[in-house]
Design a protein around this motif. Structure first.
Motif, PDB file in Angstrom:
ATOM      1  N   LYS A   4     -54.307  13.610 -58.786  1.00 25.08           N
ATOM      2  CA  LYS A   4     -55.242  12.814 -58.010  1.00 25.08           C
ATOM      3  C   LYS A   4     -56.550  12.621 -58.777  1.00 25.08           C
ATOM      4  O   LYS A   4     -56.979  13.505 -59.524  1.00 25.08           O
ATOM      5  CB  LYS A   4     -55.533  13.500 -56.670  1.00 25.08           C
ATOM      6  CG  LYS A   4     -54.353  13.566 -55.718  1.00 25.08           C
ATOM      7  CD  LYS A   4     -54.742  14.303 -54.447  1.00 25.08           C
ATOM      8  CE  LYS A   4     -53.586  14.359 -53.460  1.00 25.08           C
ATOM      9  NZ  LYS A   4     -53.320  13.051 -52.843  1.00 25.08           N
ATOM     10  N   GLY A 182     -53.523  18.494 -55.351  1.00 22.89           N
ATOM     11  CA  GLY A 182     -53.280  18.217 -53.945  1.00 22.89           C
ATOM     12  C   GLY A 182     -53.404  19.417 -53.035  1.00 22.89           C
ATOM     13  O   GLY A 182     -52.988  19.368 -51.875  1.00 22.89           O
ATOM     14  N   SER A 243     -61.191  14.022 -53.397  1.00 23.89           N
ATOM     15  CA  SER A 243     -60.189  13.093 -53.911  1.00 23.89           C
ATOM     16  C   SER A 243     -60.697  11.670 -53.725  1.00 23.89           C
ATOM     17  O   SER A 243     -61.379  11.359 -52.745  1.00 23.89           O
ATOM     18  CB  SER A 243     -58.849  13.277 -53.192  1.00 23.89           C
ATOM     19  OG  SER A 243     -58.931  12.810 -51.865  1.00 23.89           O
ATOM     20  N   GLU A 245     -59.167   9.013 -52.977  1.00 24.31           N
ATOM     21  CA  GLU A 245     -58.643   8.360 -51.783  1.00 24.31           C
ATOM     22  C   GLU A 245     -59.373   8.818 -50.524  1.00 24.31           C
ATOM     23  O   GLU A 245     -59.623   8.016 -49.604  1.00 24.31           O
ATOM     24  CB  GLU A 245     -57.134   8.603 -51.653  1.00 24.31           C
ATOM     25  CG  GLU A 245     -56.721  10.062 -51.574  1.00 24.31           C
ATOM     26  CD  GLU A 245     -55.215  10.243 -51.630  1.00 24.31           C
ATOM     27  OE1 GLU A 245     -54.495   9.231 -51.598  1.00 24.31           O
ATOM     28  OE2 GLU A 245     -54.766  11.407 -51.712  1.00 24.31           O
TER      29      GLU A 245
END
Length: 413
Positions: A4, A182, A243, A245
Motif C-alpha cells: 500500500k 495492510g 494508507s 486510500e
C-alpha cells in the motif's frame, strides 16, 4: 504482495523551538534557534552550558491528567505531540478508523532517564521501600508508545524502537511498513526524548562529544571549521502515517508520501562512523532504490549534521560518495543548528522538517555557518532559508552503534 502507498496526514511537535508545528516551522524558516542557556539543572562544573530545552509545557494542556498518569517527561512529550498530530490530521478514532486499525510506533534513545536518576537517589537514601511503586514503568522505553496508545485508545500495532539517534527515523520507517503490509490503516509514529539531566548531559561531557561553547547563539554550528560538539535538545515529534486510500476516502490534507526507507549497519565502532560513511552510503542507496527515483530527483537533504567533528565530515563524505557530482548541486541543511540534538526524537522532527520543505517550497537553513570546514564543502544553505520547489527529499539519521537510517519523501503525485 502489492504494498500500500503511505502518506503523512498530520504532524505534532514539542521542542525548544516551540510547542506546536506552526510555531516551530515559523522559527525554522526565520532562522530562530531554540538553543539557550542550560537551566534544567545546576550545570556548575559541567563543560556544557547550553541546551535546547522545552519551555512552558504542561501535559494537562493536551489531556486530562490524574495520579494514574504519572510518567516521565519523555512519555509526556510523546503524548502531547501525538494528540496534536491526530488533531492536525482531523482523525476521530472510532469514526474515521476503528481503534484496532490504528497503531503506535515511537522511538527513544534513552527513555526515562530523569525518573531513573530520581529513583536511584531514593534507593540510596531510603532503600527499596522508598521507591515509587511505578518507578519501573516511568523508566522503561516502551512507555512512550504505551502511554500514547492508552491516551488515544489506539489498539492496533504498538511498538518501540531504541536505536540511539536513529530511533525516531526508524520508528517512522517501521510504521510505514506496517501500513504497507495492510496490518493497520493509520499509525502514530515518531520519536521522543527528555535527557537534559545531570547524567544525560554529564555522560556526553565525559565522552567529549558535547559543545563547551557558552554562547547559545553559536554553540551548535554544523559543518563549521570550529565546531566543537553537539548541543543537547529535547522534545518529541509525531507523524500520522496513513494508507493513501484511507486518506483519500476521508478527504485528508496530505503533507507528502513516504516512498523510501533504508537502514544499514556500520559494524565498525560504538561511537565513531565508518570510514567514508560507507554505512550511510548503503542506507541512502537502499532508500533511493525503494523510492524508484533517480539521484538527481532528490531536491533536498536534511542532514544528520550534529556539529561534531567526525559526524559532519563523514556525512559529507557519504553524500559525495553516493551522489557524486550531483552532491554539489543538492541543497542540504542541518536543522539541529536550531533544535539541538534531540537524540531519539531527532529523526522524527527532521522528517517533519523534510515534509514541510516539500509542502511549502522553503528550505530551512543551517545556522552559524560563517566559516565552513574545508572538508565540508557542499551547499548547506547557510544562514537564511531558501525558496525552492522540492518534489522529493531525503532525511538522514545516523546513530551511535553504527545505525544508519534514511527516509525519502515526495509530494503526492
Amino acid at each position: 504482495m502489492l504494498l500500500k502507498r503511505v502518506v503523512v496526514t498530520g504532524v505534532g511537535v514539542i521542542s525548544g523551538m516551540g510547542n506546536n508545528k506552526d510555531t516551530v516551522w515559523d522559527a525554522a524558516v526565520n532562522g530562530i534557534s531554540g538553543i539557550g542557556e542550560l537551566t534544567r539543572f545546576d550545570s556548575a562544573g559541567y563543560s556544557a552550558k547550553t541546551a535546547s530545552e522545552v519551555k512552558d509545557f504542561q501535559l494537562s494542556d493536551y489531556m486530562r491528567v490524574n495520579k494514574r498518569h504519572r510518567m516521565d517527561r519523555f512519555a509526556q512529550y510523546a503524548i502531547a505531540s501525538s494528540v496534536m498530530a491526530v488533531e492536525d490530521a482531523g482523525i476521530r478514532i472510532g469514526e474515521h478508523v476503528e481503534a484496532e486499525r490504528i497503531g503506535v510506533w515511537f522511538g527513544t534513545a534513552i527513555g526515562g532517564i530523569e525518573s531513573f536518576e530520581e529513583s536511584f537517589k531514593s534507593l540510596q537514601e531510603g532503600g527499596y521501600k522508598s521507591l515509587y511503586p511505578f518507578a519501573t514503568t516511568m523508566v522503561i522505553s516502551n512507555m512512550a508508545s504505551s502511554q500514547v496508545s492508552i491516551a488515544l485508545q489506539a489498539k492496533g500495532v504498538n511498538n518501540c524502537t531504541v536505536l540511539s539517534c536513529a530511533s525516531g527515523a526508524n520508528a517512522v520507517g517501521d510504521a510505514m511498513r506496517v501500513i504497507q503490509r495492510g496490518e493497520a490503516d493509520i499509525m502514530i509514529a515518531g520519536g521522543t526524548e527528555a535527557s537534559i539531566t545531570p547524567l544525560g548531559v554529564g555522560a556526553f561531557c565525559a565522552m567529549g562529544a558535547i559543545s563547551s561553547n557558552p554562547d547559545p547563539k553559536v554553540s551548535c554550528r554544523p559543518f563549521h571549521r570550529k565546531r566543537d560538539g553537539l548541543v543537547m535538545g529535547e522534545g518529541a515529534a509525531a507523524l500520522i502515517l496513513e494508507s493513501f486510500e484511507s486518506a483519500l476516502k476521508r478527504g485528508a490534507d496530505i503533507y507528502g508520501e513516504i516512498i523510501g526507507y533504508g537502514t544499514a549497519a556500520d559494524a565498525y565502532h560504538i561511537t565513531s562512523p565508518a570510514s567514508g560513511g560507507e554505512g550511510a552510503v548503503r542506507a541512502m542507496a537502499i532508500a533511493l532504490e525503494q523510492s524508484g527515483l533517480e539521484k538527481e530527483e532528490i531536491g533536498y537533504i536534511n542532514a544528520h549534521g550534529t556539529s561534531t567533528l567526525y559526524n559532519d565530515k563523514t556525512e559529507t563524505e557519504a553524500i559525495k560518495a553516493f551522489f557524486r557530482d550531483y552532491a554539489y548541486q543538492v541543497p542540504i541543511s542541518s536543522t539541529k543548528s536550531m533544535t539541538g540534538h534531540m537524540m531519539g526524537a531527532a529523526g522524527a522532527i527532521e522528517a517533519m522538517f523534510t515534509l514541510m520543505t516539500i509542502k511549502t517550497g522553503i528550505i530551512p537553513p543551517t545556522l552559524n555557518l560563517d566559516d565552513p570546514d574545508p572538508d565540508c564543502d557542499l551547499d548547506y544553505v547557510p544562514g537564511k532559508a531558501r525558496r525552492q520547489r522540492i518534489r522529493a527529499a531525503m532525511s538522514n539519521s545516523l546513530g551511535f552503534g553504527g545505525h544508519n537510517t534514511v527516509l525519502v519523501f515526495q509530494s503526492v503525485q
